[in-house]
Design a protein around this motif. Sequence first.
Motif, PDB file in Angstrom:
ATOM      1  N   ASN A  77       0.797  -1.219   0.000  1.00  0.00           N
ATOM      2  CA  ASN A  77       0.000   0.000   0.000  1.00  0.00           C
ATOM      3  C   ASN A  77       0.833   1.274   0.000  1.00  0.00           C
ATOM      4  N   TYR A  78       2.153   1.153  -0.113  1.00  0.00           N
ATOM      5  CA  TYR A  78       3.023   2.323  -0.208  1.00  0.00           C
ATOM      6  C   TYR A  78       3.950   2.118  -1.403  1.00  0.00           C
ATOM      7  N   ALA A  83       8.788  -0.115  -4.385  1.00  0.00           N
ATOM      8  CA  ALA A  83       9.907   0.156  -5.285  1.00  0.00           C
ATOM      9  C   ALA A  83      11.251  -0.025  -4.598  1.00  0.00           C
ATOM     10  N   ALA A  84      11.409   0.583  -3.416  1.00  0.00           N
ATOM     11  CA  ALA A  84      12.709   0.584  -2.746  1.00  0.00           C
ATOM     12  C   ALA A  84      13.046  -0.752  -2.112  1.00  0.00           C
ATOM     13  N   ASP A  85      12.052  -1.432  -1.537  1.00  0.00           N
ATOM     14  CA  ASP A  85      12.322  -2.646  -0.770  1.00  0.00           C
ATOM     15  C   ASP A  85      12.087  -3.929  -1.562  1.00  0.00           C
ATOM     16  N   PHE A  86      11.273  -3.852  -2.631  1.00  0.00           N
ATOM     17  CA  PHE A  86      10.969  -5.061  -3.396  1.00  0.00           C
ATOM     18  C   PHE A  86      11.244  -4.924  -4.889  1.00  0.00           C
ATOM     19  N   GLY A  87      11.477  -3.706  -5.362  1.00  0.00           N
ATOM     20  CA  GLY A  87      11.691  -3.504  -6.783  1.00  0.00           C
ATOM     21  C   GLY A  87      10.452  -3.743  -7.621  1.00  0.00           C
ATOM     22  N   LEU A  88       9.272  -3.448  -7.038  1.00  0.00           N
ATOM     23  CA  LEU A  88       8.006  -3.707  -7.718  1.00  0.00           C
ATOM     24  C   LEU A  88       7.244  -2.414  -7.959  1.00  0.00           C
ATOM     25  N   LYS A  89       6.304  -2.456  -8.903  1.00  0.00           N
ATOM     26  CA  LYS A  89       5.421  -1.339  -9.154  1.00  0.00           C
ATOM     27  C   LYS A  89       4.119  -1.534  -8.386  1.00  0.00           C
ATOM     28  N   THR A  90       3.378  -0.434  -8.219  1.00  0.00           N
ATOM     29  CA  THR A  90       2.098  -0.490  -7.517  1.00  0.00           C
ATOM     30  C   THR A  90       1.120  -1.376  -8.270  1.00  0.00           C
ATOM     31  N   HIS A  91       0.339  -2.161  -7.524  1.00  0.00           N
ATOM     32  CA  HIS A  91      -0.656  -3.039  -8.117  1.00  0.00           C
ATOM     33  C   HIS A  91      -1.909  -2.252  -8.480  1.00  0.00           C
ATOM     34  N   THR A 214       1.219   8.331   6.584  1.00  0.00           N
ATOM     35  CA  THR A 214       0.043   7.671   6.017  1.00  0.00           C
ATOM     36  C   THR A 214      -0.537   8.447   4.841  1.00  0.00           C
ATOM     37  N   ALA A 215      -0.146   9.716   4.691  1.00  0.00           N
ATOM     38  CA  ALA A 215      -0.594  10.483   3.528  1.00  0.00           C
ATOM     39  C   ALA A 215      -0.078   9.878   2.225  1.00  0.00           C
ATOM     40  N   ASP A 216       0.959   9.030   2.313  1.00  0.00           N
ATOM     41  CA  ASP A 216       1.546   8.412   1.122  1.00  0.00           C
ATOM     42  C   ASP A 216       0.906   7.072   0.760  1.00  0.00           C
ATOM     43  N   MET A 217      -0.154   6.683   1.462  1.00  0.00           N
ATOM     44  CA  MET A 217      -0.850   5.443   1.113  1.00  0.00           C
ATOM     45  C   MET A 217      -1.350   5.497  -0.336  1.00  0.00           C
ATOM     46  N   THR A 218      -1.246   4.373  -1.023  1.00  0.00           N
ATOM     47  CA  THR A 218      -1.855   4.277  -2.350  1.00  0.00           C
ATOM     48  C   THR A 218      -3.373   4.249  -2.230  1.00  0.00           C
ATOM     49  N   TRP A 219      -3.862   3.469  -1.292  1.00  0.00           N
ATOM     50  CA  TRP A 219      -5.302   3.379  -1.009  1.00  0.00           C
ATOM     51  C   TRP A 219      -5.517   3.779   0.446  1.00  0.00           C
ATOM     52  N   ASP A 220      -6.392   4.748   0.696  1.00  0.00           N
ATOM     53  CA  ASP A 220      -6.587   5.222   2.056  1.00  0.00           C
ATOM     54  C   ASP A 220      -7.420   4.247   2.874  1.00  0.00           C
ATOM     55  N   SER A 244       2.801  -0.655   5.126  1.00  0.00           N
ATOM     56  CA  SER A 244       4.005  -0.088   5.740  1.00  0.00           C
ATOM     57  C   SER A 244       4.804   0.727   4.729  1.00  0.00           C
ATOM     58  N   PRO A 245       5.445   1.812   5.172  1.00  0.00           N
ATOM     59  CA  PRO A 245       6.268   2.617   4.267  1.00  0.00           C
ATOM     60  C   PRO A 245       7.632   1.980   4.012  1.00  0.00           C
ATOM     61  N   ALA A 246       8.423   2.636   3.191  1.00  0.00           N
ATOM     62  CA  ALA A 246       9.763   2.157   2.866  1.00  0.00           C
ATOM     63  C   ALA A 246      10.659   2.156   4.102  1.00  0.00           C
TER      64      ALA A 246
END
Length: 280
Positions: A77-78, A83-91, A214-220, A244-246
């Motif tokens: 959700n972040y 990107a930083a911890d898994f090298g993945l894009k948002t679902h 939490t303002a950086d959540m993809t989905w609130d 959780s954030p990066a």
Amino acid sequence: MKLARCTDGGAPFWGVVEVERGELRPIAGDIGDWGPALTRGEGEAALRFDGPVRALSTVRLLPPVAKCNRVVVAGANYAKHLAADFGLKTHSQPIAFLKAHGALIGANDALRYPPLTQELDHEVELVAVIGDTVNRKDPLASVLGYTVGNDVSARDLQRSGPPGVGMDLFAAKSADQTTGVGPWIVTSDEFGPGSPKLKLLLRVNGELRQDGDTADMTWDVAHLVKFVDERSRFECGDILFTGSPAGTAQGSGRFLKVGDVVEAEIPGIGTLRNVVKALD
């Protein structure tokens, strides 16, 4: 209002916490008895107090969720974490799964190092507590309040799922006595309208590892509550981890070890302080 679930060595009970005075006022009944009315905004009128005021220091703080309730985790959700911890894009949509109740520990309990892992990770998260039947047109109206979570994960076990099957989230996320929740629930009225905008901090041995918002959540929170409820209905007392954030050990390689002091904090709610121990 701050609501804690605790014990003095006997049966668990709930109470209203007065942090400044170091006191707790025991509440009669369980969250299902007063949670819906409190969520609807009835305040202390929804509560019946039971017995004298207690010193907070005389009780052990338990995870604020009963064994009969579900622990739901919404992941990925972040965007920066992916990107930083898994090298993945948002679902394209949230990911949600269940965590075993046996994984939960209180705000000051020992954090058990599971013997099957060598990559134990930390994830500070905002946790929403459901207090009433979800109105999908206004999901936040069902949220009693918020607490702090540390969704500790065994990353090597997470990757151990058979090829073509996917991640083993059960093994990664449900190890006994690993996931801190607490120290108490802060009711929604203390945060104003909308999904709360709060700092997320995690320190290991005093060193800041995670610093997010939490303002950086993809989905609130509203989106996550609706998403989960559409698939499996929430009940009063269920809790929802919101991601959780990066800054996790998955990205840095600095995994937890026995003896580490882990502090997950959300200013305005509270702090979990758990020491990693080999309990097996």
